[in-house]
Design an enzyme around this catalytic site. Sequence first.
Site, PDB file in Angstrom:
ATOM      1  N   GLU A 174       0.879  -1.171   0.000  1.00  0.00           N
ATOM      2  CA  GLU A 174       0.000   0.000   0.000  1.00  0.00           C
ATOM      3  C   GLU A 174       0.910   1.213   0.000  1.00  0.00           C
ATOM      4  O   GLU A 174       1.818   1.324   0.818  1.00  0.00           O
ATOM      5  CB  GLU A 174      -0.910  -0.014   1.233  1.00  0.00           C
ATOM      6  CG  GLU A 174      -2.037   1.011   1.185  1.00  0.00           C
ATOM      7  CD  GLU A 174      -1.606   2.368   1.681  1.00  0.00           C
ATOM      8  OE1 GLU A 174      -1.693   3.346   0.902  1.00  0.00           O
ATOM      9  OE2 GLU A 174      -1.176   2.462   2.836  1.00  0.00           O
ATOM     10  N   CYS A 204      -2.420   7.917   4.776  1.00  0.00           N
ATOM     11  CA  CYS A 204      -2.468   7.601   3.346  1.00  0.00           C
ATOM     12  C   CYS A 204      -3.798   8.022   2.740  1.00  0.00           C
ATOM     13  O   CYS A 204      -3.883   8.323   1.544  1.00  0.00           O
ATOM     14  CB  CYS A 204      -2.261   6.104   3.123  1.00  0.00           C
ATOM     15  SG  CYS A 204      -0.686   5.485   3.728  1.00  0.00           S
TER      16      CYS A 204
END
Length: 547
Positions: free
Chosen positions: A299, A333
Amino acid sequence: MTMPTVGMTGNFKVPKPANEPPRSYAPGSSEANAVLHRIQELSHHVRELPHVIGGQRRMTEETWDVAAPHDHQNVIARMATADEQSVQDAIDAALAVQDQWAAMPWWHRAAIFLRAADLATGKYRDELVATTMLGQSKTFHQAEIEATCEVADFFRYNAYNAQSIYSEQPQALQGDTTYLDHRPLEGFVLAMTPFNFTAIASNLPATAALMGNVVVWKPAEKSAYSNAVLMELFEEAGLPPGVINLVHGSGELVSDVAMAHRDFAGLSFTGSAEVLQSLWQKSGKNIHKYRSFPRIVGESGGKNAVIAHPSADDDAVRVALIRGAFEYQGQKCSAASRAYIPASMWQRIKDDLVTTTQTLPVGDIASHETFIGAVIDEAALRKHQRVIDEAKALDSHQLLVGGTVDDTKGWFVYPTIFQTTDPYAFTMEQEFFGPILTVYVYEDDDWEHMLDLVDGSTNYALTQSIFARDQAAISQALYRLRYTAGMTYINDKPTGALMGQVAFGGGRASGTNDKTGSKIALQRWISGRFVRENYSPDLDWRYQYME
């Protein structure tokens, strides 16, 4: 590690999980006072952060200082740093217990992590919150929701999802037995975890281990303080020595050694897109050395959009922008860093948005008034200052609020909003990982073209928020932006994924979209073997048509 004696039968059932409720930390409450007391104690003590290899703790002559981001003169820990031999020893320790750990019944492995969940929300709760607040500059609320609640949610939901995977078996024909052997990967998994979430640091090594893999874990040095508590928690929960081996230090060095090893079986990574790309290239360079093709799970950030339709609720959009962009200093994020607002709405919300942002309390995370702490280190602060200065110099950008930093005591970047007339500007394309939001104002009747801008202005595709009361507009945006994000929120901010409800992950430059916290993520760490037993084997080589 000694294998347990399995002398029992039964259908073992994992309790159906529910999300751990967060504590409120109201001023004067027992939980707030307990954590404040622990922060005070920790602030006056320098903790050693050793490697943990095969259950043994090792300090090194060379150490790195760990300081509180909001009080950078306060050294709170000294961290061991890895050399090549340390990494090799961690790999050897993992491989030494690989067969025994893989052979342990899955429900015994699950029990360890279910016990870890109870420890995270019980005995270790204050310690996890305090070390996360102090070492990663999180407020009470931000630390509580992830360093205890999400940690426990990961462990509980992963165990529940693992049970579902192991119970999935093919339907045999009459006269046959067919079953699927869910094997762990052959070799070891390298887990490289980020600074921003203690929960992610717990989950990446634990997910692979739950499915029977052995792990070399390299946490970010900026979260090593709270991650040391996680290692203690794993051990107290009953994790055998060598299953997860913690190695501090340079990510480049650790990955160089681990990813050149014959038995490198997989990478579990959260970090920047640039680093994930470099690790993928490293894997490709060494592919001829490996026993098996390694699994790469990553990720790698986002450039997440808040998209408002003219029918959207003004207050809902304003709150989503403030919380989505500025909670935890934008160091998520999933943080909102670009917004597309219709001109009519912008006229109504602009002044209040700017005023609210200007008055957001910035400072010591141990103060109940604080909404925004410090960014993680000086390098981050300098980067954000360069971004702000570069945006200020553009004719297409207008600074509405913020744009300043203060490094006197801590690494403070004040929440910043730009308005731009260029939907393809670098501020609408690049991830900064800080409290910087850029707003593009579009004409109310230009909704459809604006959707194209959202999709085409960045390579990231992690999260997005669509705000509208017009259901047709929501449906249209969901279709047009189907590949723009791995997680889409409707009338909600783009942060705050909750296990069992939203599985985290995105595509394009945001990663491999393996949906952390879901069955998809668990299945990445197993390799199936089908077994078929024939009860009545043929005894004549000839077929009937030949007779």
